[in-house]
Design an enzyme around this catalytic site. Structure first.
Site, PDB file in Angstrom:
ATOM      1  N   TYR A  10     -17.941  40.229  68.344  1.00 54.79           N
ATOM      2  CA  TYR A  10     -16.939  40.204  69.413  1.00 54.79           C
ATOM      3  C   TYR A  10     -15.536  40.026  68.841  1.00 54.79           C
ATOM      4  O   TYR A  10     -14.625  40.808  69.142  1.00 54.79           O
ATOM      5  CB  TYR A  10     -17.259  39.076  70.381  1.00 54.79           C
ATOM      6  N   ARG A  13     -20.749  30.201  79.695  1.00 57.75           N
ATOM      7  CA  ARG A  13     -19.380  29.765  79.444  1.00 57.75           C
ATOM      8  C   ARG A  13     -19.122  28.409  80.082  1.00 57.75           C
ATOM      9  O   ARG A  13     -19.839  27.988  80.992  1.00 57.75           O
ATOM     10  CB  ARG A  13     -18.390  30.822  79.940  1.00 57.75           C
ATOM     11  N   ASN A  18     -21.128  27.063  83.317  1.00 61.77           N
ATOM     12  CA  ASN A  18     -22.197  26.169  82.865  1.00 61.77           C
ATOM     13  C   ASN A  18     -22.123  24.813  83.559  1.00 61.77           C
ATOM     14  O   ASN A  18     -23.104  24.319  84.127  1.00 61.77           O
ATOM     15  CB  ASN A  18     -22.087  25.947  81.348  1.00 61.77           C
ATOM     16  N   ASP A  49     -17.575  27.784  66.508  1.00 57.00           N
ATOM     17  CA  ASP A  49     -16.922  27.516  67.791  1.00 57.00           C
ATOM     18  C   ASP A  49     -15.489  27.046  67.529  1.00 57.00           C
ATOM     19  O   ASP A  49     -15.278  26.078  66.795  1.00 57.00           O
ATOM     20  CB  ASP A  49     -17.688  26.418  68.544  1.00 57.00           C
ATOM     21  N   PRO A  50     -14.482  27.709  68.106  1.00 56.60           N
ATOM     22  CA  PRO A  50     -13.091  27.320  67.848  1.00 56.60           C
ATOM     23  C   PRO A  50     -12.792  25.911  68.347  1.00 56.60           C
ATOM     24  O   PRO A  50     -13.264  25.499  69.407  1.00 56.60           O
ATOM     25  CB  PRO A  50     -12.272  28.355  68.637  1.00 56.60           C
ATOM     26  N   GLN A  64      -9.728  24.810  69.072  1.00 53.60           N
ATOM     27  CA  GLN A  64      -8.530  24.726  69.895  1.00 53.60           C
ATOM     28  C   GLN A  64      -8.145  26.089  70.447  1.00 53.60           C
ATOM     29  O   GLN A  64      -8.267  27.115  69.786  1.00 53.60           O
ATOM     30  CB  GLN A  64      -7.379  24.176  69.044  1.00 53.60           C
TER      31      GLN A  64
END
Length: 315
Positions: free
Chosen positions: A144, A185, A189, A272-273, A275
């Site tokens: 993605y 998301r 969720n 997973d970012p 910020q």
């Protein structure tokens, strides 16, 4: 009245865009392969004479006569884009090539829904359009992240080489009605878990941040961007600059739903970012836009939608 093609028009954001453009009197053609899109999202448009839907996958060419094209065709939820990463990448790359080719032939303006994920796990905040990002090119999210980055490259190369009129927007976390209850998301969720009385799954310690934009604000921004002069084609950050921790979102959802659900902490997903916070100073200047709906107000509307969705009463 314009003839508009919306790829991914049965999806979350795409369906809202279809609805606005149809009600403005435009002739709208929605194409979607329904991998994550839903017929229910656009069912109330089927009675309009100026709306048409075609089941189509953008990785294959399509031949239509239109004035404008919006490309929103790609699953945006990690659960869905990681389920078939090769197809996700094809949708970003082959889909862009096919729609850009159509735009080139027709001399039609084309919008690309890019994403804040092009910034990866950023080293600076807020993220401005000049930041090149910090993306893992071989991770489980890369299909993605890198797919959208490659799509941006294609759009700007078609613009420079062939004079195609493009608009590239980097969309930050957006939420609201028409989200899938199973898309994994954050907002959907938490709301679904709270309404069902299930534990609220917060990944990591919950101190990672996101900036949440309500869908009606996002649609306003997208349509305003499409109307700006040829002098600016992007990229343009679109999102809400108010930064919120994930744990705070969970607590707000529990409070607003009156749920007895408990918050539980789960392992943080890979890559997973930490910020997300957009610098929208360019959007303020170029399209005179900033979001109006705060998180609490947007959550209330989204909760009302999911209450109907889970009870089977949503149209």
């Amino acid at each position: 009245m314009k003839r508009v093609l919306i790829a991914g028009g049965a999806g979350f954001i795409g369906s809202h865009l279809c609805e606005l453009l149809v009600k403005q009197g435009n002739e709208v053609i929605c194409i979607d392969n329904f991998y994550t899109g839903s017929k229910r999202n656009i069912s109330r448009l089927l009675d309009f004479n100026n709306f048409e839907i075609i089941r189509h996958d953008v990785t294959f060419p399509i031949y239509l006569e239109v004035d404008e094209i919006y490309n929103l065709a790609c699953p945006a939820s990690p659960i869905y884009y990681q389920n078939d990463p090769v197809q996700t990448l094809k949708t970003c790359v082959h889909g862009s090539i096919n729609l850009l080719g159509l735009s080139k032939r027709l001399k039609a303006k084309i919008f690309q829904a890019s994403t804040s994920e092009v910034y990866g796990d950023p080293e600076s905040s807020p993220q401005s359009e000049s930041y090149w990002g910090r993306v893992n090119p071989i991770g489980i999210r890369s299909c993605y992240d890198e797919g959208k980055r490659c799509a941006e490259t294609l759009f700007f190369d078609y613009h420079r080489q062939h004079g195609v009129s493009i608009r590239v927007a980097r969309i930050f976390n957006t939420y609201g009605p028409h989200m899938r209850h199973d898309d994994g998301r954050v907002v959907s969720n938490f709301i679904v878990q709270a309404l069902r009385g299930d534990p609220i799954s917060v990944y990591g310690d919950g101190r990672q941040t996101r900036s949440f934009c309500f869908v009606s604000d996002m649609i306003t921004a997208i349509t305003k961007f499409m109307e700006v002069s040829e002098e600016f084609c992007g990229p343009l950050n679109l999102g809400n600059p108010v930064e919120t921790t994930i744990i705070d979102v969970a607590r707000q959802v529990v409070d607003l739903t009156g749920s007895k659900s408990k918050i539980v902490h789960c392992p943080l997903p890979y890559d997973d970012p930490r910020q997300r916070k957009p610098d929208i100073s360019k959007a303020k200047k170029v399209i005179d836009w900033e979001p109006n709906i705060d998180l609490r107000s947007g959550l209330i509307q989204t909760i009302e939608y999911f209450e109907k969705d889970l009870s089977g009463t949503t149209a």
